[in-house]
Design an enzyme around this catalytic site. Structure first.
Site, mmCIF file in Angstrom:
data_model
loop_
_atom_site.group_PDB
_atom_site.id
_atom_site.type_symbol
_atom_site.label_atom_id
_atom_site.label_comp_id
_atom_site.label_asym_id
_atom_site.label_seq_id
_atom_site.Cartn_x
_atom_site.Cartn_y
_atom_site.Cartn_z
ATOM 1 C CG ASP A 73 -0.195 -0.234 2.434
ATOM 2 O OD1 ASP A 73 0.818 -0.069 2.641
ATOM 3 O OD2 ASP A 73 -0.796 -0.717 3.407
ATOM 4 C CG ASP A 75 1.418 3.927 4.498
ATOM 5 O OD1 ASP A 75 0.192 3.646 4.726
ATOM 6 O OD2 ASP A 75 2.309 3.101 4.697
ATOM 7 C CG ASP A 171 8.518 1.700 12.255
ATOM 8 O OD1 ASP A 171 8.893 2.473 11.419
ATOM 9 O OD2 ASP A 171 7.799 0.979 12.466
HETATM 10 P P1 ATP Z 1 3.724 -2.394 5.091
HETATM 11 O O1 ATP Z 1 2.544 -1.426 4.822
HETATM 12 O O2 ATP Z 1 4.294 -2.968 4.146
HETATM 13 O O3 ATP Z 1 3.131 -3.452 6.476
HETATM 14 P P2 ATP Z 1 4.789 -0.202 6.295
HETATM 15 O O4 ATP Z 1 6.213 0.309 6.721
HETATM 16 O O5 ATP Z 1 4.374 0.662 5.297
HETATM 17 O O6 ATP Z 1 4.797 -1.598 5.802
HETATM 18 P P3 ATP Z 1 2.629 0.643 8.175
HETATM 19 O O7 ATP Z 1 1.784 0.068 9.108
HETATM 20 O O8 ATP Z 1 1.717 0.988 6.644
HETATM 21 O O9 ATP Z 1 3.913 0.197 7.566
HETATM 22 O O10 ATP Z 1 2.994 1.951 8.387
HETATM 23 C C1 ATP Z 1 3.494 3.253 7.465
HETATM 24 C C2 ATP Z 1 4.491 3.944 7.944
HETATM 25 O O11 ATP Z 1 4.173 4.424 9.427
HETATM 26 C C3 ATP Z 1 5.940 3.013 8.431
HETATM 27 O O12 ATP Z 1 6.450 2.750 7.499
HETATM 28 C C4 ATP Z 1 6.337 3.947 9.458
HETATM 29 O O13 ATP Z 1 7.065 5.050 9.097
HETATM 30 C C5 ATP Z 1 5.227 4.536 10.371
HETATM 31 N N1 ATP Z 1 4.977 3.535 11.406
HETATM 32 C C6 ATP Z 1 4.052 2.633 11.438
HETATM 33 N N2 ATP Z 1 3.829 1.774 12.521
HETATM 34 C C7 ATP Z 1 4.694 2.654 13.420
HETATM 35 C C8 ATP Z 1 5.050 2.486 14.651
HETATM 36 N N3 ATP Z 1 4.393 1.573 15.643
HETATM 37 N N4 ATP Z 1 5.969 3.368 15.485
HETATM 38 C C9 ATP Z 1 6.385 4.160 14.524
HETATM 39 N N5 ATP Z 1 6.256 4.186 13.406
HETATM 40 C C10 ATP Z 1 5.425 3.539 12.718
HETATM 41 MG MG MG Z 2 2.188 0.616 4.745
#
Ligand code: ATP
Ligand code: MG
Length: 466
Positions: A73, A75, A171
């Site tokens: 996805d 963001d 994170d």
């Molecule tokens: P994926 O969507 O592939 O699972 P993602 O890294 O995009 O991986 P998301 O949960 O969509 O994960 O979160 C988007 C972004 O928000 C992350 O890349 C990170 O920068 C931030 N983020 C998400 N969860 C956390 C957290 N628990 N603590 C700090 N930052 C976070």
């Molecule tokens: Mg994501």
């Protein structure tokens, strides 16, 4: 709306940020291009930018493109407040209390738009709404914008800031890479590009503090390591033993969602290795972890189920959290069923009760929503029926709504070496057979046991390994 030319690198505009805290990589020095980004995400970015806001693609979308994976996805991070985002998009909805953001929906695709987060979490309890300039306040309710628990866990995080603040709150370094079609630049605030090159997962800031703020980051670290084939850097790994127990304070409903993400991203078996290596399995699934120690064949079974799920994901076949949880809890179901049977329960009653108990026990750790628990119980309860059908039951079983799942589950058990009387293979052949061959197979089912007479029923090596 899309005023830029199709070729990103012609007549490059100057960077929109003049920050010194990021390494700024211009379009001709990074591989991200607009045609790899979903049209919906681009629409949201351009509408925000044209309304005078900053808007960046950040997180998994950029990270996955840089390592050559297809993003799950996209963001978006912006300086527009959630209410401003909602006002710009008819199809936007504000969600979340702990972390408020906007979901902009395009058909089945949802673009997550988060306002830049600000402020060090350490300061959270001291924040007084009245003391904040209005731009840095969360709006809409009477709760403080940010809050920490006694142990330092972030309970709410709705204080807004600049893009630099936002990057510091993310994170991992590899998740703090920002891209905007306003200038096509990539902004690297935390050294994420180098970490992608070195294939390592590194936390932004002090790992112990970052895990304490949100213990789910431990699970995210393991997930990204397995998914990307990266290593945790020494500090990220070293802080896990002292932080892992904080996972017990995370609400079970959030842990359920995280476990599903952990094991259903296509590298579930590799993630399972890491969960075992870092002692996390025993925190999330204590009964399963105990059973695996008592009966190692159960670990083989769980690995076979995860490998099967990974293969399905790679073939774009549907997967469900129900199957995953049914497999993870099966060792405890079998163990309790064996005990109940030894105490005189009928096999069927023992299985029904053991299934209910396994789910009830697990609720305290990672909750299991009802739509999945019913599915799991049906899948389990069909196992003995698929192992010992009478000829007359075969057709009825095949039209059972859970037949497909129960059959897949039986095949996984059989592949893992558990005693199924060879019936997984029997059902595979039966489904592929023509009418004459089916009649012959039904005729060969042994009366009484229902198992195929073509195969001898093996004696159970161990009661638990079923
Ligand atoms: P994926 O969507 O592939 O699972 P993602 O890294 O995009 O991986 P998301 O949960 O969509 O994960 O979160 C988007 C972004 O928000 C992350 O890349 C990170 O920068 C931030 N983020 C998400 N969860 C956390 C957290 N628990 N603590 C700090 N930052 C976070
Ligand atoms: Mg994501």
């Amino acid at each position: 709306m899309n005023s830029a030319s199709g070729n990103d690198s012609s007549a490059l505009p100057p960077p929109v940020l003049t920050t010194t805290s990021a390494r700024i990589v211009p379009r001709d020095q990074h591989p991200i291009s607009r045609n790899q980004i979903s049209d919906s995400a681009l629409k949201v970015l351009y509408r925000l930018i044209n309304a005078g806001h900053q808007a960046f693609l950040v997180g998994g979308g950029i990270r996955d493109l840089l390592v050559g994976l297809e993003p799950k996805d996209f963001d978006i991070a912006t300086d527009a407040l959630p209410e401003e985002v909602r006002a710009l998009f008819r199809n936007a909805r504000l969600i979340g209390r702990r972390f408020r953001l906007a979901h902009v929906r395009f058909g089945r695709e949802i673009i997550e738009v988060a306002t830049f987060r600000g402020m060090a979490a350490d300061d959270a309890p001291a924040i007084e709404r009245e003391d904040l300039p209005s731009r840095r306040r969360s709006t809409g309710d009477n709760e403080p914008a940010a809050a920490l628990s006694g142990s330092g866990m972030i309970l709410r995080d709705n204080v807004y800031g600049t893009v630099e603040d936002d990057a510091a709150r993310r994170d991992f370094t590899i998740n703090a890479l920002y891209y905007t079609p306003a200038d096509f630049c990539l902004y690297d605030f935390a050294g994420g590009l180098e970490d992608i090159e070195q294939r390592r997962i590194r936390l932004i800031g002090d790992p112990l503090q970052r895990y304490r703020e949100d213990p789910v980051r431990i699970l995210r670290a393991l997930r990204f390591a397995a998914k990307l084939g990266f290593e945790l850097d020494a500090a990220a790994a070293a802080a896990i033993p002292d932080s892992a127990e904080l996972l017990l304070d995370v609400p079970p409903a959030r842990l359920f969602d995280e476990v599903v993400k952990l094991l259903l991203h296509g590298q579930g078996e590799a993630t399972f290795d890491l969960l075992c290596r870092f002692g996390i399995l025993e925190l999330l699934f204590p009964s399963t972890a105990a059973e695996i120690i008592r009966d190692p064949t159960q670990e083989t079974f769980i690995r076979t189920a995860l490998a099967n799920t990974d293969r399905r994901i790679s073939e774009d076949l549907p997967v469900t959290p129900g199957f995953l949880y049914a497999a993870l809890l099966w060792p405890t179901v079998v163990a309790e069923q064996t005990t109940l049977e030894a105490a005189g329960e009928s096999p069927r009653d023992a299985l029904v009760q053991a299934g209910g108990d396994a789910i009830a026990r697990q609720q305290a750790h990672t909750s299991v929503p009802r739509r999945f628990s019913t599915w799991m119980r049906e899948t389990w309860e069909l196992q003995p029926r698929l192992e010992s059908p009478t000829p007359r039951q075969v057709e009825r079983l095949m039209s059972h709504p859970r037949f497909r799942a129960a059959y897949d589950f039986l095949v996984v058990r059989e592949r893992a070496g558990h005693d199924t009387g060879g019936m997984g293979d029997w059902w595979t052949r039966f489904q592929a057979a023509d009418e004459d061959a089916r009649q012959a197979m039904l005729g060969a089912l042994r009366p009484g046991t229902g198992r195929s007479s073509g195969r001898k029923r093996r004696r159970r090596r161990k009661p638990a390994a079923s």
